[in-house]
Design a protein around this motif. Structure first.
Motif, PDB file in Angstrom:
ATOM      1  N   PRO A  39       0.853  -1.218   0.006  1.00 11.03           N
ATOM      2  CA  PRO A  39      -0.002  -0.018   0.031  1.00 11.03           C
ATOM      3  C   PRO A  39       0.911   1.296  -0.032  1.00 11.03           C
ATOM      4  O   PRO A  39       2.019   1.244   0.567  1.00 11.03           O
ATOM      5  N   ILE A  40       0.173   2.374  -0.605  1.00 11.86           N
ATOM      6  CA  ILE A  40       0.959   3.809  -0.385  1.00 11.86           C
ATOM      7  C   ILE A  40       0.052   4.356   0.920  1.00 11.86           C
ATOM      8  O   ILE A  40      -1.002   4.571   1.041  1.00 11.86           O
ATOM      9  N   LEU A  41       1.009   4.765   2.047  1.00 12.21           N
ATOM     10  CA  LEU A  41       0.545   5.103   3.224  1.00 12.21           C
ATOM     11  C   LEU A  41       1.224   6.346   3.629  1.00 12.21           C
ATOM     12  O   LEU A  41       2.374   6.603   3.322  1.00 12.21           O
ATOM     13  N   CYS A  42       0.603   7.278   4.560  1.00 14.60           N
ATOM     14  CA  CYS A  42       1.166   8.242   5.490  1.00 14.60           C
ATOM     15  C   CYS A  42       2.135   7.859   6.463  1.00 14.60           C
ATOM     16  O   CYS A  42       1.912   6.576   6.891  1.00 14.60           O
ATOM     17  N   PRO A  43       2.793   8.412   7.176  1.00 15.41           N
ATOM     18  CA  PRO A  43       3.600   7.928   8.116  1.00 15.41           C
ATOM     19  C   PRO A  43       2.812   7.158   9.301  1.00 15.41           C
ATOM     20  O   PRO A  43       3.337   6.361   9.756  1.00 15.41           O
ATOM     21  N   THR A  44       1.744   7.925   9.668  1.00 20.26           N
ATOM     22  CA  THR A  44       0.976   7.492  10.880  1.00 20.26           C
ATOM     23  C   THR A  44       0.478   5.696  10.409  1.00 20.26           C
ATOM     24  O   THR A  44       0.533   4.884  11.083  1.00 20.26           O
ATOM     25  N   HIS A  45       0.027   5.677   9.302  1.00 19.49           N
ATOM     26  CA  HIS A  45      -0.556   4.482   8.684  1.00 19.49           C
ATOM     27  C   HIS A  45       0.553   3.290   8.380  1.00 19.49           C
ATOM     28  O   HIS A  45       0.261   2.116   8.448  1.00 19.49           O
ATOM     29  N   ARG A  46       1.790   3.878   8.033  1.00 22.87           N
ATOM     30  CA  ARG A  46       2.926   2.891   7.816  1.00 22.87           C
ATOM     31  C   ARG A  46       2.980   2.247   9.078  1.00 22.87           C
ATOM     32  O   ARG A  46       3.302   0.899   9.140  1.00 22.87           O
ATOM     33  N   VAL A  47       3.076   2.860  10.199  1.00 21.71           N
ATOM     34  CA  VAL A  47       3.479   2.369  11.801  1.00 21.71           C
ATOM     35  C   VAL A  47       2.135   1.136  11.712  1.00 21.71           C
ATOM     36  O   VAL A  47       2.594   0.134  12.312  1.00 21.71           O
ATOM     37  N   THR A  48       0.977   1.690  11.594  1.00 19.83           N
ATOM     38  CA  THR A  48      -0.012   0.657  11.687  1.00 19.83           C
ATOM     39  C   THR A  48      -0.096  -0.661  10.889  1.00 19.83           C
ATOM     40  O   THR A  48       0.011  -1.581  11.450  1.00 19.83           O
ATOM     41  N   PHE A  49       0.327  -0.284   9.618  1.00 14.12           N
ATOM     42  CA  PHE A  49       0.403  -1.386   8.769  1.00 14.12           C
ATOM     43  C   PHE A  49       1.411  -2.397   9.159  1.00 14.12           C
ATOM     44  O   PHE A  49       1.139  -3.577   9.380  1.00 14.12           O
ATOM     45  N   LEU A  50       2.667  -1.904   9.425  1.00 17.45           N
ATOM     46  CA  LEU A  50       3.858  -2.509   9.721  1.00 17.45           C
ATOM     47  C   LEU A  50       3.709  -3.302  11.093  1.00 17.45           C
ATOM     48  O   LEU A  50       3.888  -4.569  11.195  1.00 17.45           O
ATOM     49  N   ARG A  51       2.685  -2.825  12.122  1.00 21.30           N
ATOM     50  CA  ARG A  51       2.406  -3.368  13.288  1.00 21.30           C
ATOM     51  C   ARG A  51       1.505  -4.834  13.191  1.00 21.30           C
ATOM     52  O   ARG A  51       1.802  -6.006  13.733  1.00 21.30           O
ATOM     53  N   GLU A  52       0.374  -4.391  12.096  1.00 23.73           N
ATOM     54  CA  GLU A  52      -0.257  -5.428  11.688  1.00 23.73           C
ATOM     55  C   GLU A  52       0.223  -6.767  10.960  1.00 23.73           C
ATOM     56  O   GLU A  52       0.110  -7.944  11.319  1.00 23.73           O
ATOM     57  N   VAL A  53       1.182  -6.371  10.220  1.00 24.34           N
ATOM     58  CA  VAL A  53       2.012  -7.107   9.484  1.00 24.34           C
ATOM     59  C   VAL A  53       2.791  -8.369  10.452  1.00 24.34           C
ATOM     60  O   VAL A  53       3.003  -9.526  10.403  1.00 24.34           O
TER      61      VAL A  53
END
Length: 56
Positions: A39-53
């Motif tokens: 995905p293409i994400l903002c800084p906040t959602h990059r952190v959220t996505f990587l935590r989920e992964v």
């Protein structure tokens, strides 16, 4: 175990791919190892996505 990912800045991207976010600055493609979704994400959602992964 840490999750390795490549984060590629995309200055021409239009909007964060996270639902209802709408951020338009500092966007980047997130490519975790062993995950098909990039995905293409903002800084906040990059952190959220990587935590989920990492927790998956």
């Amino acid at each position: 175990m840490p999750t390795d990912a490549t984060i590629t800045p995309l200055p021409d991207a239009k909007e964060c791919g996270y639902p209802e976010c709408g951020a338009t600055a500092l966007l980047a493609r997130v490519e975790p190892d062993d995950v098909d979704e990039t995905p293409i994400l903002c800084p906040t959602h990059r952190v959220t996505f990587l935590r989920e992964v990492h927790e998956a």
